[in-house]
Enzyme design. Structure first.
Site, PDB file in Angstrom:
ATOM      1  N   CYS A   2       0.865  -1.163   0.000  1.00  0.00           N
ATOM      2  CA  CYS A   2       0.000   0.000   0.000  1.00  0.00           C
ATOM      3  C   CYS A   2       0.895   1.203   0.000  1.00  0.00           C
ATOM      4  CB  CYS A   2      -0.877   0.027   1.237  1.00  0.00           C
ATOM      5  SG  CYS A   2       0.032   0.561   2.677  1.00  0.00           S
ATOM      6  N   ARG A  27       0.336   1.870  -5.791  1.00  0.00           N
ATOM      7  CA  ARG A  27       0.743   0.834  -4.829  1.00  0.00           C
ATOM      8  C   ARG A  27      -0.435   0.110  -4.198  1.00  0.00           C
ATOM      9  NH1 ARG A  27       5.966   1.244  -2.752  1.00  0.00           N
ATOM     10  NH2 ARG A  27       5.173   0.184  -0.916  1.00  0.00           N
ATOM     11  N   TRP A  74      -4.188  -1.488   0.177  1.00  0.00           N
ATOM     12  CA  TRP A  74      -4.269  -2.739  -0.577  1.00  0.00           C
ATOM     13  C   TRP A  74      -4.531  -3.794   0.489  1.00  0.00           C
ATOM     14  CZ3 TRP A  74      -4.495  -3.995  -5.584  1.00  0.00           C
ATOM     15  CH2 TRP A  74      -4.293  -5.330  -5.932  1.00  0.00           C
ATOM     16  N   ASN A 100       1.661  -0.130   6.456  1.00  0.00           N
ATOM     17  CA  ASN A 100       1.856  -0.978   5.281  1.00  0.00           C
ATOM     18  C   ASN A 100       2.520  -2.258   5.761  1.00  0.00           C
ATOM     19  OD1 ASN A 100       4.257  -0.843   2.545  1.00  0.00           O
ATOM     20  ND2 ASN A 100       2.506  -2.154   2.822  1.00  0.00           N
ATOM     21  N   GLY A 101       1.832  -3.389   5.558  1.00  0.00           N
ATOM     22  CA  GLY A 101       2.406  -4.662   5.972  1.00  0.00           C
ATOM     23  C   GLY A 101       1.366  -5.514   6.672  1.00  0.00           C
ATOM     24  N   GLU A 476       3.557 -22.471 -19.190  1.00  0.00           N
ATOM     25  CA  GLU A 476       3.431 -21.092 -18.695  1.00  0.00           C
ATOM     26  C   GLU A 476       4.556 -20.223 -19.283  1.00  0.00           C
ATOM     27  OE1 GLU A 476       1.766 -18.860 -17.653  1.00  0.00           O
ATOM     28  OE2 GLU A 476       3.074 -17.460 -16.614  1.00  0.00           O
ATOM     29  N   LYS A 480       4.160 -16.843 -21.578  1.00  0.00           N
ATOM     30  CA  LYS A 480       4.843 -15.586 -21.226  1.00  0.00           C
ATOM     31  C   LYS A 480       5.610 -15.072 -22.434  1.00  0.00           C
ATOM     32  CE  LYS A 480       3.652 -14.975 -18.428  1.00  0.00           C
ATOM     33  NZ  LYS A 480       2.562 -14.753 -17.620  1.00  0.00           N
ATOM     34  N   GLU A 483       3.374 -13.737 -25.157  1.00  0.00           N
ATOM     35  CA  GLU A 483       2.736 -12.479 -24.750  1.00  0.00           C
ATOM     36  C   GLU A 483       3.664 -11.283 -24.941  1.00  0.00           C
ATOM     37  OE1 GLU A 483      -0.392 -13.351 -21.142  1.00  0.00           O
ATOM     38  OE2 GLU A 483       1.723 -13.704 -20.690  1.00  0.00           O
ATOM     39  N   HIS A 499       5.231 -37.468 -31.381  1.00  0.00           N
ATOM     40  CA  HIS A 499       3.877 -37.779 -31.832  1.00  0.00           C
ATOM     41  C   HIS A 499       3.320 -36.667 -32.719  1.00  0.00           C
ATOM     42  CE1 HIS A 499       3.774 -41.243 -29.194  1.00  0.00           C
ATOM     43  NE2 HIS A 499       4.319 -40.462 -28.268  1.00  0.00           N
ATOM     44  N   LYS A 601      -4.914  -6.218 -18.890  1.00  0.00           N
ATOM     45  CA  LYS A 601      -4.506  -6.821 -17.624  1.00  0.00           C
ATOM     46  C   LYS A 601      -5.574  -7.753 -17.074  1.00  0.00           C
ATOM     47  CE  LYS A 601      -1.941  -7.446 -14.016  1.00  0.00           C
ATOM     48  NZ  LYS A 601      -0.917  -8.468 -14.244  1.00  0.00           N
TER      49      LYS A 601
HETATM   50  N1  GLU Z   1      -2.600  -5.186   6.782  1.00  0.00           N
HETATM   51  C1  GLU Z   1      -3.163  -3.875   6.620  1.00  0.00           C
HETATM   52  C2  GLU Z   1      -4.601  -3.940   6.162  1.00  0.00           C
HETATM   53  O1  GLU Z   1      -5.059  -4.883   5.614  1.00  0.00           O
HETATM   54  C3  GLU Z   1      -2.330  -3.012   5.700  1.00  0.00           C
HETATM   55  C4  GLU Z   1      -2.383  -3.469   4.307  1.00  0.00           C
HETATM   56  C5  GLU Z   1      -1.574  -2.580   3.402  1.00  0.00           C
HETATM   57  O2  GLU Z   1      -0.351  -2.725   3.400  1.00  0.00           O
HETATM   58  O3  GLU Z   1      -2.245  -1.787   2.686  1.00  0.00           O
HETATM   59  O4  GLU Z   1      -5.324  -3.028   6.357  1.00  0.00           O
END
Ligand code: GLU
Length: 606
Positions: A2, A27, A74, A100-101, A476, A480, A483, A499, A601
């Protein structure tokens, strides 16, 4: 993944804060929010949607203040809702946090806090941090000490930015496994996930290392080690990139960046809680039949899964391409359909899941985008946590999905007695060691892969072949390659060669062979035999093989010799090398790598 951004400066910083978070939207973009210090309070505004959409809904830019933090999410823990959007406030309203994490131990901490009477406003892992800060402040009396104390309790990955009216005109930023960089200027100072946030305002940056805390004020900053509080001096650097290069983290294309992201995204896939993986394994164990379903790359992910389930759990699952599912699938109550999708919006996969549901089958999905249609449609979902994949062709998302299926197969093998606990643990240890090996190989081998791609870029036709679990890898890899290079590339199981496909071979028709480790004696011999057949028709053959494989090295016209790896991870390594090979071939041919012609995408139409 994020984006987080915090700004502190003279006067009203909100227009700058808003622009900085908009610059990080790539992000993550499922929801967005802002917290601003004003007098003795914190104002928080947040909602679902992209940055501009949330601004329209919540009038973020109408806020005013000289210090603020913002986030574009995210989601990893908790659905995409306004309440789950960041920032999160502590129960006393004195701390606002963006993160973030992933906080791995948030459930434990949440239980403890709830026992103290704390009411939670969201389903996220992040919210515990805000409440813990409020508690720790009571004990330690300064924001800085409170933060140090809280971080000791966290297990997981984080970049955090925190504001509090206890310390007006300050932003606290800490790094533990997720990126964080400071942007410095005479008017204002920034703490952000990457330099895109502040490049329009300043190019002077200081990158944080894991285990460091920065305290920013309008006038400057301090940097210290979390462990012992020792001050750190690190000279700022001037970022010379333009905004586009910077979004790609300095790589020339998103495809290359995402290939190099893979050690990190695989680590995320390895950190998906075991209970989630075991729950999927249990659904498979209980089902009358299991169908893996995907389309394009995710079909080949499913094919890899099929081999993993057979070999690790002794369970034969079917794999059906989502677009053909309505024509061929026979599923009903008692059956399980597991869909694989990066976006969770792929029309063919979505409609096949709808059909499966109507037929009474149980449904599950492995998806990258939380809140996507597919993730909401199915009975059971695993979020793979690979972060946004920007390049149209999938690399990191596909590899993580493969890892999730291998983990599920291992769990099933353990549950049904096919694998002993020792064998299961040995496998897990191999998987755990893989991200580091991959990082090393990417660093050491890229030049060789590039040379091979350039040397062979004149071939117009290719055959990619492999046997056993190397067959899905070859398929795969071939997809790739077509593509991104627009070349004619056929993927086949190497056994098919004699064959029919052999008729195509002459000195202008190139082959890429995917070699299993020598220890897989039968498969190895069969692959060698297939290569001999091509060579006997004057076909040039290149290969991806392990460095102790002298037979392969001798017979091939060129190739990539990889370090010897355990059988479980070696096929994945071959695939990464093939991704790189496609990338460098496309680069040599001058293709539009991140947006190949005719492709989109996420294919949301039927
Ligand atoms: N784990 C957090 C959430 O789900 C942060 C996710 C992120 O890095 O956006 O809200």
């Amino acid at each position: 993944m994020c984006g987080i951004s915090g700004v502190v400066g003279e006067g009203n910083v909100i227009p700058v804060l808003f622009e900085s978070i908009r610059n990080l939207e790539y992000r993550g973009y499922d929801s967005c929010g802002m917290a601003v210090l004003g007098g003795n309070d914190i104002a928080v505004r947040k909602n679902t949607g992209g940055v501009d959409e949330v601004n329209q809904k919540e009038r973020l830019t109408a806020l005013q203040g000289s210090a603020g933090i913002s986030h574009t999410r995210w989601a990893t823990h908790g659905r995409v809702t306004a309440a789950n959007a960041h920032p999160h406030l502590s129960y006393d309203g004195r701390f606002a946090v963006v993160h973030n994490g992933i906080i791995n131990n948030y459930q434990e901490l949440k239980t403890l806090l709830k026992a103290q009477g704390v009411e939670f406003q969201s389903e996220t892992d992040t919210e515990v941090v805000a409440h813990l800060l409020a508690n720790a402040y009571l004990e330690f009396g300064t924001v800085e000490d409170a933060l140090r104390a809280v971080l000791k309790q966290l297990d997981g990955t984080y970049a955090l930015a925190v504001i509090s009216p206890h310390q007006p005109d300050h932003i606290y930023a800490v790094r533990g496994g997720s990126p964080l960089v400071l942007g410095l200027s005479p008017q204002r100072n920034f703490a952000a996930s990457d330099v895109n946030a502040f490049l329009p305002f300043t190019r002077k940056a200081v990158y944080l290392e894991d285990g460091e805390m920065a305290v920013l004020t309008p006038q400057g900053y301090t940097l210290s080690r979390l462990a012992d509080g020792a001050l750190v001096t690190r000279p700022p650097q001037m970022i010379e990139w333009d905004a586009e290069t910077s979004r790609k983290g300095g790589y020339s294309h998103y495809m290359l960046k995402e290939i190099f992201d893979q050690p990190h995204t695989l680590t995320n896939a390895l950190h998906i809680p075991r209970v989630e993986i075991a729950a999927l394994a249990q659904s498979i164990q209980q089902a009358r039949s299991t169908t893996l379903m995907g389309v394009g790359t995710t079909y080949f992910v499913g094919l890899l899964g099929q081999y993993a389930f057979s070999q690790l759990a002794g369970v034969l699952v079917q794999v059906i391409s989502s677009d053909e599912f309505p024509e061929v699938a026979v599923v009903g109550p008692g059956d399980l359909v597991v869909a694989v999708s990066q976006s969770g919006e792929t029309y063919d996969t979505r409609s096949a899941v709808e059909l499966a549901k109507t037929s009474g089958a149980r449904t599950a999905a492995i998806v990258n985008v939380m809140g996507s249609t597919l993730s909401r449609l199915v009975d059971q979902v695993i979020m793979q946590g690979s972060g946004p994949e920007i390049c149209v062709v999938s690399t990191k998302a596909a590899l993580s999905q493969m890892l999730v299926l291998v983990r599920t197969a291992l769990e099933l093998g353990l549950a049904n007695g096919r694998l002993t606990p020792q064998a299961h643990n040995a496998w897990l240890a191999d998987l755990d060691a893989f991200p580091d090996q991959l990082q090393k190989t990417l660093n050491e081998m890229s030049g060789f892969v590039r040379n091979l791609a350039e040397k062979t870029a004149h071939f117009q036709n290719w055959l990619f072949m492999g046997r056993g679990i190397y067959y899905p890898m070859a398929m795969e890899a071939a997809l790739k390659m077509k593509e991104v290079t627009y070349l004619h590339v056929e993927g086949i199981p190497a056994g098919f060669l004699k064959h029919g496909t052999l008729a195509l071979v002459d000195e202008h028709f190139a082959t890429l062979a995917f070699f299993p480790p020598k220890a897989a004696t039968r498969l190895h011999q069969q692959t060698l035999a297939a290569v001999e057949e091509v060579k006997a028709r004057s076909g040039p053959v290149f290969g991806i093989y392990q460095e102790n494989d002298h037979e392969a090295a001798q017979i091939l016209d060129g190739g990539i010799a990889l370090p010897v790896l355990p059988a479980g991870v070696a096929p994945l390594m071959s695939l990464v090398v093939a991704q790189l090979f496609s990338y460098f071939a496309a680069l040599k041919l001058g293709r539009a790598i991140d947006k190949p012609r005719n492709l989109a995408k996420s294919v949301t139409v039927g």
